[in-house]
Design an enzyme around this catalytic site. Structure first.
Site, PDB file in Angstrom:
ATOM      1  N   GLU A 112       0.691  -1.204  -0.442  1.00 32.32           N
ATOM      2  CA  GLU A 112       0.012  -0.072  -0.244  1.00 32.32           C
ATOM      3  C   GLU A 112       0.783   1.469   0.156  1.00 32.32           C
ATOM      4  O   GLU A 112       1.717   1.368   0.493  1.00 32.32           O
ATOM      5  CB  GLU A 112      -1.246  -0.260   1.026  1.00 32.32           C
ATOM      6  CG  GLU A 112      -1.791  -0.944   0.751  1.00 32.32           C
ATOM      7  CD  GLU A 112      -3.168  -1.202   2.621  1.00 32.32           C
ATOM      8  OE1 GLU A 112      -2.837   0.265   2.694  1.00 32.32           O
ATOM      9  OE2 GLU A 112      -3.766  -2.544   2.329  1.00 32.32           O
ATOM     10  N   PRO A 128       8.952 -17.444   2.018  1.00 33.99           N
ATOM     11  CA  PRO A 128       9.802 -18.224   1.252  1.00 33.99           C
ATOM     12  C   PRO A 128      10.307 -19.009  -0.311  1.00 33.99           C
ATOM     13  O   PRO A 128      11.466 -18.521  -0.454  1.00 33.99           O
ATOM     14  CB  PRO A 128      10.156 -18.587   2.742  1.00 33.99           C
ATOM     15  CG  PRO A 128       9.400 -18.768   3.437  1.00 33.99           C
ATOM     16  CD  PRO A 128       8.599 -18.314   2.732  1.00 33.99           C
ATOM     17  N   GLU A 133       8.493 -16.450  -2.318  1.00 32.41           N
ATOM     18  CA  GLU A 133       8.684 -15.825  -3.418  1.00 32.41           C
ATOM     19  C   GLU A 133      10.601 -15.345  -3.437  1.00 32.41           C
ATOM     20  O   GLU A 133      10.934 -14.950  -4.223  1.00 32.41           O
ATOM     21  CB  GLU A 133       7.924 -15.018  -3.098  1.00 32.41           C
ATOM     22  CG  GLU A 133       7.481 -13.485  -3.578  1.00 32.41           C
ATOM     23  CD  GLU A 133       6.385 -12.211  -3.177  1.00 32.41           C
ATOM     24  OE1 GLU A 133       6.994 -11.115  -3.926  1.00 32.41           O
ATOM     25  OE2 GLU A 133       5.975 -12.622  -2.411  1.00 32.41           O
TER      26      GLU A 133
END
Length: 383
Positions: free
Chosen positions: A129, A242, A244
């Site tokens: 965000e 992990p 990713e």
């Protein structure tokens, strides 16, 4: 000569040949235009699905390729080596799909995974965000229960596949009072009323990859689109990170290996003061140093992939691999640009595009400062 890799089987190498041919036929001729457009052709996803390049590690019962993680690694490596940053296959196939596979209901798996494997549906993962990056507990997007729906309000930014996504795995607060225990994951369809895409963000590198802002204005999401259990979203995120981070490391090492190959070739062709650049001792020694460092990184990466295949890759090892590999890539690519001289600043050369693409890998997937913190937390006295 590089140390032979033991982790890839002959079947994996045959799959690599398939990936290379697909890239040569379906991506290479068009990628320069996609970089100008800021997004790839939507039809590429269908063609990739037809070729078996999407969701390669997802079980066949859900339409996937029924392969292992190494098939995912091969697709990631070959795109990185060619500096083809546009296809957001990694986020779609090897991150978003695994959230559904590992945490979704049987209905959700049967509905979405076959569509993702065919390229009919493009998926994105929306965590970051404007005011919350690596600190996932700080997200402010909310999902308030109203009968049989969640009403979602908030925004996300830096979302890969944001312009093309049909399905968004959204991290949101279903109970803002309880910190990380109040985070849940929702499957949000882009056709939902109140969902809007912001601009396609202009970036330093990865210019063919669509990266967007997403907005949620009273989006009504059916309760059955809750991924897993309410309030367990943060745990799911920690479980998937992990893999990713390992994918980021794979991209980095493959990119560094390619940069050295291009530079060896360039320094043997380019002459200065009557002899090839490669004949200068400084350049030879620099290339030797880089080749050694990247080979060390490759061995560590391959070991982490072995551990991941065995279900033994922990958070600390994945953090080490991600931070070390991405720092190494940036350092190596920068030195290779220097050896290219003025041509290293020209976008027609792959080393220049690789330089622009590499920098973000020290940031996404969790910044390298966070990676160091994760490693530091694991440090305890031996006795």
């Amino acid at each position: 000569m590089a140390i032979p890799q033991a982790i890839y089987t002959p079947d994996h190498q045959l799959f690599r040949d398939t990936v290379k041919k697909f890239i040569e036929r379906e991506i290479a001729p068009f990628h320069a235009q996609w970089e100008k457009d800021g997004v790839v052709d939507r039809n590429l996803w269908r063609r990739a699905g037809d070729a078996g390049l999407l969701c390669t590690s997802i079980p066949a019962q859900y339409g996937g390729g029924d392969g292992d993680f190494l098939h995912s690694a091969i697709v990631t490596e070959e795109l990185s080596r060619a500096v083809f940053n546009g296809p957001g296959f990694r986020v779609h196939s090897d991150i978003a799909a695994f959230y559904i596979l590992n945490h979704g209901s049987e209905t959700q798996k049967e509905k979405w995974l076959p569509r993702m494997a065919s390229g009919e549906t493009v998926a994105a993962l929306a965590m970051t965000e404007p005011g919350a990056g690596s600190d996932l507990q700080a997200i402010r997007t909310t999902a308030v229960r109203d009968g049989d729906v969640f009403v979602v309000n908030g925004s996300k930014t830096f979302i890969t596949n944001g312009q093309l996504a049909d399905l968004v795995i959204l991290a949101c607060k279903t109970d803002p009072r309880t910190g990380s225990k109040g985070i849940s994951l929702l499957l949000v369809e882009s056709s939902s009323a109140g969902f809007a895409r912001g601009r396609n963000l202009e970036k330093l590198g990865m210019k063919a990859q669509d990266t967007s802002e997403l907005f949620f204005d009273n989006v009504r999401v059916p309760v059955e689109n809750l991924l897993g259990e309410e309030g367990r979203g943060f745990r799911y995120l920690m479980h998937e990170l992990p893999q990713e981070r390992l994918l980021v490391a794979i991209t980095a090492i493959a990119g560094a290996e390619a940069a050295i190959e291009w530079t060896i070739d360039y320094t043997h062709r380019r002459q200065a003061f009557g002899k090839p650049l490669a004949d200068f001792q400084h350049n030879r020694f620099k290339l030797a140093e880089m080749k050694t460092e990247v080979q060390i990184g490759r061995v560590f990466l391959d070991r982490c992939m072995e551990l991941h295949l065995q279900g033994q890759l922990n958070v600390e090892a994945a953090a080490m691999c991600k931070y070390w590999s991405t720092e190494l890539e940036c350092r190596v690519v920068d030195q290779c640009v220097q050896m290219h001289g003025g041509y290293g600043y020209m976008l027609e050369y792959p080393i220049t595009r690789a330089y622009a693409d590499a920098r973000v890998r020290r940031i996404y997937g969790g910044s390298n400062e966070i990676m160091r913190e994760l490693v530091a937390r694991s440090l305890q006295p031996a006795s």
